[in-house]
Motif scaffolding. Structure first.
Motif, short mmCIF file in Angstrom:
data_model
loop_
_atom_site.label_atom_id
_atom_site.label_comp_id
_atom_site.label_asym_id
_atom_site.label_seq_id
_atom_site.Cartn_x
_atom_site.Cartn_y
_atom_site.Cartn_z
N MET A 1 0.83 -1.21 0.00
CA MET A 1 0.00 0.00 0.00
C MET A 1 0.87 1.27 0.00
SD MET A 1 -3.53 -0.51 1.95
CE MET A 1 -3.70 0.62 3.29
N ILE A 2 2.15 1.13 0.44
CA ILE A 2 3.01 2.32 0.50
C ILE A 2 3.16 2.92 -0.89
CG2 ILE A 2 5.30 3.21 1.12
CD1 ILE A 2 5.61 0.72 2.92
N ASN A 3 3.51 2.06 -1.86
CA ASN A 3 3.71 2.56 -3.21
C ASN A 3 2.42 3.03 -3.85
OD1 ASN A 3 6.39 2.04 -3.00
ND2 ASN A 3 6.26 0.00 -3.94
N ALA A 4 1.34 2.31 -3.56
CA ALA A 4 0.05 2.70 -4.12
C ALA A 4 -0.35 4.10 -3.62
CB ALA A 4 -1.02 1.68 -3.74
N TRP A 103 -16.54 9.28 7.55
CA TRP A 103 -16.48 8.12 6.67
C TRP A 103 -16.42 6.89 7.57
CZ3 TRP A 103 -16.10 8.03 1.22
CH2 TRP A 103 -15.98 6.73 0.68
N ASP A 104 -17.40 6.03 7.45
CA ASP A 104 -17.42 4.82 8.27
C ASP A 104 -17.24 3.63 7.33
OD1 ASP A 104 -17.82 2.79 10.04
OD2 ASP A 104 -19.65 3.64 10.93
N THR A 105 -16.14 2.89 7.52
CA THR A 105 -15.89 1.74 6.64
C THR A 105 -16.79 0.56 7.01
OG1 THR A 105 -14.19 0.78 8.05
CG2 THR A 105 -13.45 2.40 6.41
N LYS A 106 -17.46 0.67 8.16
CA LYS A 106 -18.31 -0.40 8.70
C LYS A 106 -17.49 -1.65 9.01
CE LYS A 106 -22.41 1.75 7.95
NZ LYS A 106 -22.60 2.38 6.66
N LYS A 107 -16.18 -1.48 9.06
CA LYS A 107 -15.32 -2.59 9.49
C LYS A 107 -14.68 -2.20 10.82
CE LYS A 107 -13.46 -2.76 5.22
NZ LYS A 107 -12.35 -2.93 4.29
N GLU A 108 -14.50 -3.20 11.65
CA GLU A 108 -13.90 -2.98 12.98
C GLU A 108 -12.55 -2.25 12.83
OE1 GLU A 108 -14.05 -3.79 17.17
OE2 GLU A 108 -15.50 -4.50 15.66
N GLY A 109 -12.36 -1.21 13.62
CA GLY A 109 -11.08 -0.50 13.55
C GLY A 109 -11.14 0.79 14.32
N HIS A 167 -10.67 6.60 -2.28
CA HIS A 167 -10.08 5.73 -3.31
C HIS A 167 -9.66 4.37 -2.73
CE1 HIS A 167 -8.08 5.00 -7.18
NE2 HIS A 167 -7.15 4.38 -6.47
N PHE A 168 -9.12 4.39 -1.50
CA PHE A 168 -8.61 3.15 -0.90
C PHE A 168 -9.58 2.56 0.12
CE2 PHE A 168 -4.76 5.21 -2.50
CZ PHE A 168 -4.13 4.14 -3.14
N LYS A 169 -10.86 2.91 0.00
CA LYS A 169 -11.83 2.54 1.05
C LYS A 169 -11.87 1.04 1.32
CE LYS A 169 -15.63 2.58 -2.22
NZ LYS A 169 -16.34 3.53 -3.04
N GLU A 170 -11.72 0.22 0.28
CA GLU A 170 -11.81 -1.23 0.47
C GLU A 170 -10.71 -1.76 1.38
OE1 GLU A 170 -14.43 -2.59 -0.44
OE2 GLU A 170 -15.14 -1.08 -1.87
N GLN A 171 -9.55 -1.10 1.33
CA GLN A 171 -8.42 -1.58 2.13
C GLN A 171 -8.41 -1.02 3.56
OE1 GLN A 171 -8.09 -0.79 -1.31
NE2 GLN A 171 -5.94 -1.07 -1.84
N LEU A 172 -9.32 -0.08 3.86
CA LEU A 172 -9.27 0.58 5.16
C LEU A 172 -10.34 0.03 6.09
CD1 LEU A 172 -8.82 4.23 3.85
CD2 LEU A 172 -7.04 2.74 4.80
N SER A 173 -10.12 0.24 7.39
CA SER A 173 -11.13 -0.17 8.37
C SER A 173 -11.31 0.94 9.40
CB SER A 173 -10.71 -1.48 9.04
OG SER A 173 -9.43 -1.33 9.60
#
Ligand code: ZN
Length: 434
Positions: A1-4, A103-109, A167-173
């Protein structure tokens, strides 16, 4: 993810610069940031953030130093003329500017909060060929108003971070809160956002500033030390006017009361326990040569390394103001128009910031600590986060400074925009994966 992240920022860089330049041309003072708020809100709405404006963003009664009605109305008319929709103005009117976006990813975090200040200053921008905004034709379109502290850059960086988050929402929690704060100058807006509860369940809080210390672009500081607690006071003396030749004895001289206050404030003794400051930044008095002045107005501030030192400065200032009034037999009104608290960044965030920022191609050097001596009302937000066990820091993003903050030729190297965005992006990544 660093490079992305880094290559996303590379692609976004021209946009960061153009946001900054658009904002630079339309500077708005504290609690008058109607157009700025709308511009930011429109962008965040497009990205899918939940937007909160008006009295949902700031607590009305907790705002300090709201401009007078005629200034509010002038700015409101201008905003409508420049395309801010009526339904936005209905919510923001009366100086309820700024915006909170979630912004709530709805994933635990964890819950991370980022704060960006958006206001400008009452300064006439330089028009010299070596002042880059002037040379490149993006200087302020509004005479006497200027982004002279880099908050145009801060708002642009905030927009960039919002784009990156979406943009990176899928990878975030976890959850993200973005606070675009009005009226930082004079320490007037942060408390109003804090008192509405935006920081209540925040695990980590990040804010920061472009410049402050002149450091090379690519250098950041993970935490800052030395921000002073401060109090801002407006003082109005009211006396009695009279003919200065025929009946001076009937006058009560508010100009002399104001002038005495100004000189005597600077005679407050220094404090043995730490740094203190006092300044009279504005004095307006009297009506004309042959009239005993019946009015005197001062804008003053005190600062201190700790809350007790600033309280000492403030108490002494009040005593001098009241004594000057009684010396000249005039009345006085002291209005409290702003304050900041001291900041203690969480040193425990330093290793996380180092670890996650050091691999970014945008960041060359990370100072663990930078020493500063200004004041910041982000202090209210940071203290609120820390009060319930969260962590908070205030970072610096290095840039060469051709002129001091709050001066007509202030500017920064726009290369700092992607660097600061990279710093926030990588702490977001770091905080998010803890
Ligand atoms: Zn600033």
């Amino acid at each position: 993810m660093i490079n992305a992240f880094d290559s996303f920022i590379q692609k976004l860089k021209p946009q960061l610069i153009s946001w900054r330049r658009e904002l630079h041309q339309q500077p708005e003072l504290g609690f008058l940031e109607y157009q700025t708020t709308y511009k930011i809100g429109k962008e965040l709405e497009k990205l899918g953030f939940s937007i909160h404006i008006g009295k949902d963003a700031v607590k009305s009664k907790s705002r300090y130093g709201v401009p007078p009605k005629h200034e509010l109305q002038r700015a409101e008319t201008q905003a409508l003329d420049n395309g801010v929709p009526q339904e936005w103005m209905d919510l923001m009117k009366g100086g309820h500017t700024g915006l909170a976006a979630t912004w709530d990813t709805k994933k635990e975090g964890p819950h991370l909060a980022f704060r960006f200040d958006i206001d400008a200053l009452p300064i006439l921008e330089a028009s010299d060929s070596d002042h880059q905004p002037y040379a490149d034709k993006f200087s302020s379109k509004l005479e006497g108003l200027m982004h002279a502290c880099g908050h145009d850059g801060h708002a642009s960086i905030g927009l960039g971070l919002a784009h990156l988050t979406a943009h990176f929402k899928e990878q975030l929690s976890g959850k993200f809160t973005f606070l675009f704060q009005p009226a930082e100058e004079g320490g007037r807006g942060a408390k109003a956002m804090t008192d509405l509860g935006w920081l209540e369940d925040v695990d980590q809080f990040y804010s920061g500033h472009i410049g402050i210390n002149s450091l090379p672009v690519g250098t950041i500081a993970a935490v800052t030390k030395g921000f002073l607690a401060s109090s801002k006071l407006n003082v109005t003396f009211s006396g009695q006017s009279s003919h200065a030749g025929m009946k001076p004895e009937d006058g009560r001289n508010a100009l002399l009361a104001a002038a005495t206050t100004a000189t005597q404030l600077h005679a407050i003794p220094r404090h043995s326990e730490g740094v203190s400051r006092v300044n009279v930044g504005k004095l307006v008095a009297g009506a004309g040569r042959n009239i005993i002045a019946d009015s005197g107005y001062l804008e003053i501030e005190t600062r201190g390394e700790s809350k007790p030192i600033n309280s000492f400065m403030q108490q002494e200032a009040k005593r001098i103001i009241q004594s000057s009034a009684s010396m000249y037999d005039v009345s006085v009104d002291i209005e409290f128009v702003g304050e900041t608290e001291t900041i203690t960044c969480d040193d425990s965030l330093i290793p996380m910031i180092q670890e996650h920022c050091q691999h970014s191609s945008w960041i060359n050097h990370i100072h663990p600590v930078a020493n500063v001596s200004g004041s910041e009302d982000a202090s209210f937000m940071m203290n609120a986060v820390q009060a319930h066990g969260g962590q908070a820091t205030y970072m610096l993003f290095g840039t060469h400074l051709p002129s001091n903050h709050h001066s007509p030729a202030f500017d920064f190297d726009e290369e700092v925009l992607p660097v600061a965005l990279a710093a926030y992006a990588h702490v977001l990544r770091g905080g998010n994966t803890q």
